[in-house]
Structure formats: structure tokens, C-alpha cells
Design an enzyme around this catalytic site. Sequence first.
Site, PDB file in Angstrom:
ATOM      1  N   SER A  64      -7.997 -27.381  -6.182  1.00 54.67           N
ATOM      2  CA  SER A  64      -9.216 -26.907  -5.662  1.00 54.67           C
ATOM      3  C   SER A  64      -9.860 -27.776  -4.716  1.00 54.67           C
ATOM      4  O   SER A  64     -10.915 -27.220  -3.869  1.00 54.67           O
ATOM      5  CB  SER A  64     -10.229 -26.802  -6.816  1.00 54.67           C
ATOM      6  OG  SER A  64     -10.652 -28.129  -7.374  1.00 54.67           O
ATOM      7  N   LYS A  83     -15.587 -34.589  -1.694  1.00 62.17           N
ATOM      8  CA  LYS A  83     -15.427 -33.160  -2.246  1.00 62.17           C
ATOM      9  C   LYS A  83     -16.812 -32.818  -2.764  1.00 62.17           C
ATOM     10  O   LYS A  83     -17.493 -33.573  -3.395  1.00 62.17           O
ATOM     11  CB  LYS A  83     -14.494 -33.152  -3.430  1.00 62.17           C
ATOM     12  CG  LYS A  83     -14.143 -31.926  -4.186  1.00 62.17           C
ATOM     13  CD  LYS A  83     -13.290 -32.002  -5.168  1.00 62.17           C
ATOM     14  CE  LYS A  83     -12.703 -30.577  -5.743  1.00 62.17           C
ATOM     15  NZ  LYS A  83     -11.758 -30.423  -6.774  1.00 62.17           N
ATOM     16  N   SER A 140      -5.708 -30.530  -8.807  1.00 63.88           N
ATOM     17  CA  SER A 140      -6.514 -30.175  -7.696  1.00 63.88           C
ATOM     18  C   SER A 140      -6.416 -31.269  -6.603  1.00 63.88           C
ATOM     19  O   SER A 140      -7.183 -31.198  -5.433  1.00 63.88           O
ATOM     20  CB  SER A 140      -8.053 -30.095  -8.075  1.00 63.88           C
ATOM     21  OG  SER A 140      -8.016 -28.912  -8.687  1.00 63.88           O
TER      22      SER A 140
HETATM   23  N1  GLN Z   1      -5.764 -24.987 -10.407  1.00 61.08           N
HETATM   24  C1  GLN Z   1      -6.091 -25.473 -11.639  1.00 61.08           C
HETATM   25  C2  GLN Z   1      -7.271 -24.940 -12.324  1.00 61.08           C
HETATM   26  O1  GLN Z   1      -7.966 -24.008 -11.618  1.00 61.08           O
HETATM   27  C3  GLN Z   1      -6.608 -26.961 -11.305  1.00 61.08           C
HETATM   28  C4  GLN Z   1      -8.044 -27.142 -10.721  1.00 61.08           C
HETATM   29  C5  GLN Z   1      -8.399 -28.593 -10.766  1.00 61.08           C
HETATM   30  O2  GLN Z   1      -7.796 -29.580 -10.846  1.00 61.08           O
HETATM   31  N2  GLN Z   1      -9.675 -28.858 -10.501  1.00 61.08           N
HETATM   32  O3  GLN Z   1      -7.729 -25.129 -13.320  1.00 61.08           O
END
Ligand code: GLN
Length: 472
Positions: free
Chosen positions: A154, A79, A178
Site C-alpha cells: 500500500s 506515507k 506494504s
Molecule cells: N497488501 C496487504 C494488505 O492489503 C498488505 C498491506 C500492508 O502491508 N499495509 O493487507
Amino acid sequence: MNLIDLTIAQLHEGFKKKQFTSAEVTKAYLDEIKKTDGEIGAYLNITEKLALEQAEKADKIISSSKNFPMLTGVPFCVKDAILVEGEKATAGSKMLENYVAPYDATVIRKLKELGGVILGKTNMDCFGFGSSTENSAFKVTKNPHDTSRVAGGSSGGSAAGVAAKESCWALAEDTGGSIRQPASFCGVVGLKPTYGTVSRYGVYAYASSLDQIGPMGRTVEDVVTVFKAISGKDPMDATSVDYEFKEVNVAMKGLKIGVPKEYFAKGINPEVETIIKQAIKKAEEAGATIVEITLPATEYALACYYIIAPCEASTNLARFDGIKYALSEPGDNLLDVYLKTRAAGFNAEAKRRIIIGTHALSSGYYDAYYKKAQEVRQLVREDFQNAFEKVDVIFAPVSPFPAFKIGEKTDDPLAMYLADIYTISLNLAGIPGISLPAGKIGKLPVGLQIIGNHFEDNKILAVAEHMEKLLQ
Ligand code: GLN
């Protein structure tokens, strides 16, 4: 035999038996990326030169020793929030578009030492803000099972990369879901470990009290292999703990599985519900006892997360001022530089989070929002502690729905935030969870979430290995 079909365990066996080399496997993946990634968009940067060098090194280790590590010679993707020395690390943002990492994250250092092969850096929602990878400053990653749909987020690039066989496994990061949610959408296995078990040195901080690095792979066995390799105390990350993974034997017979009634109340897609209930039934048939549990703070968890996460994010993003590093827009004076840099470097979602976070932390509002959210966070934690007095693990959905259409939720941030309803509580409590493919709605994969108590990552992984067989 198609080399890109093999798991970590199978590649390791093949290397041992000299059936193929790491260079051959690496080239097979690079070819596949060139063939399919134009359509999928999993990668932001393909580190071909590095990959070929690392493969050559790995082949030397493989040919000169009988007992080399499981990950030696195995290609993986990372990532883009995680630093790889000498490679770009954009965090999916314009702010860091041209930023080249000056050092390796601890997880990368460990994987390099084991002889891993880095294929490239994967797409993500900017700074981790999102659930669909549509908030990337560069492109939308498509779901390999249906390219009209999102890969989740994400870490959508990492999940799609593994699902599209453009990588054997992937490193990702989970602040509120994510790893697990894109793993569920793309039909791969994804582990968010207990907070503190994996060093975060060299990963961009989104919300420091919630962030955790973890692996995605094709099988639970592969995810265990990576977790073993990357976990443990790191002097460079004060929040990391002295943790050593130990295998445990967990029998399905007699296992007490909690099923939270709040997770099946409203808003869940009925077909997702059926798939999760069928998985629970299979566990029961294998001898587990199913116990209905209650997590009463669930209804406040989303609001609590969307206060705490933006508060921490707004503080963490303060470093991007156009002066220290990353993007810098010329301006007439210092304030002008700040304003122009931040206007150009942050997209709408990042700005939304910064505004919410700074507001909730400001004097006069701090007690009403941030302090209150911390109190609710304690209730979320206590809910799980009470539950784990009665049960060994918890089974739940990962997401209320399967992968949605690209563009479907981009105009409605609140609808997007709802995608995290079953995943964020674990981050608030600091406990581990895994997403395991449990079935499909048409072409679209649906993940089962297995949740454990602090430092019982080994237990959920053992249960996941049983469930993986039962769900085949
Ligand atoms: N979708 C969640 C957010 O927007 C989690 C994102 C994540 O785990 N980095 O905060």
C-alpha cells in the site's frame, strides 16, 4: 552535480563541505515534484511551506556546528498514514479527507529533532488495504519505470517518490508487505523492521499486531541511517521495545543462507525466479552456504493473514462513526449518521475487510476463524524459528511477479491478495525483512527479500550491503 541524485550519505558530505545548502536541495526536490508528480502521482499533499522552513532551520544547524546528524537538512516524504502536526493525514481515504493531524507521530518528532525536511505526504491504498495503491480514494500512483503499471502498495506513493527522485528517502508502513512489495516494484530498498523496534504512536492502526513503520531509500546505507534514527522504545507505544541498533560484521564466507522450497513451488513468474536464483548463486560464489529449508505453514499463511488482518482492521475502523472525528454525514438519527458516514467514507475494499473481520469475530464463528487463524499464526512463527536454528538468514522473492498493469487485478481481490504471498508470513511472525533491487525484467525492477530472526535487523542489513555490491 544534480542534487536530487544524491543519497543521504552524499548529501551529508556535501552539507559538511558547504558544497550546497539544504534550502537548495529542498528547492531542487520541490521543482522535480512540480515537474513530474502530475504524471507519477506519488504525493497527496506537498508540504512546501513546512519544507522550506525546515530547510532554513537545518541550514542554521549545519553552518553553526561541525558534527550535525546524518539526516539534518535531508528531504524526505511520509506515507499519509503517519501524522505530521498541522498537515492533512488522509490514510488514502475519503473518511479522513479533511483531517488535519493535531500532533506529530513519534517517528516524525524524532526526525524533526534531527533536522529532517518533510516534502509531503504520499499516496497509499486506503488505510493500507491493498497491494497497488489503486485502493486510494484519490488517485492511482504510477510506476516511474513504466507508467502503465502500478507502483505497488500500500505504500506505492512513498516507493514511487523515491524511485522518481521526488524525494531522497521515504517513511512507510508495512502490515503484510506494504514497504517491501512497492520497494521491489519501484527498484528501491525497503526495510520492514522487527515488530516493536519502531514506535507506531501517531500512525493509523490497520492491524495492530502486524503493523510496523520502516524506511525506503536508494541504498542500504541510507536505510540503516534512518532505521537507527527512528527505532527505540517509546513510552507512547506499549508495544515498542528497548531496542538499539548495533552494527555487526557479517562475512559472506561461511554465512548460511536458507532458501525456502515452498517459495519456488508454484505461481512464481519464471523470470522473477531466475533473478532470485542468480542472486543466490552470487552469494554462494562469495562464500555463503546455501541450505534448502522448509516453511510448511506457507500454504496457510495467506488465509491466516486475511483473517487476522481484517479482524483487527474491523475493530480499529470502528472508531470512524461520524461522531468523534473525521467525516460526518448528516442523518435523521444516530444510526442514520453511522450508516451514511461509513457508506460514504469507506470504499469497497475497506467495506470488504470490515465485513470479513466482523463476521470472523462474531460469536459462533470466532473459534472457527479467528482462533484457528491464531493457531496457524503460531505454526508460521515456529517454521521460522526452526529455520533459524539451521541458517543465519533466508533469501526469497518479495513478490511472485513484477509490477502489474494498472487495472489488471482491481476486479479480482483474491488475485490482488496473492501479491502478498512471500511478505505476509514475516508480519505474522514479527520478524524483519528487506527488499533489495536484484535485477530487472525489461524495465521492471525485481526485489530480493532477505529475512532475519527477531531483532537481527542489523544482520540482514549487513548481508544486504554485501549483496548490494554483488548485484551491481
Ligand atoms: N497488501 C496487504 C494488505 O492489503 C498488505 C498491506 C500492508 O502491508 N499495509 O493487507
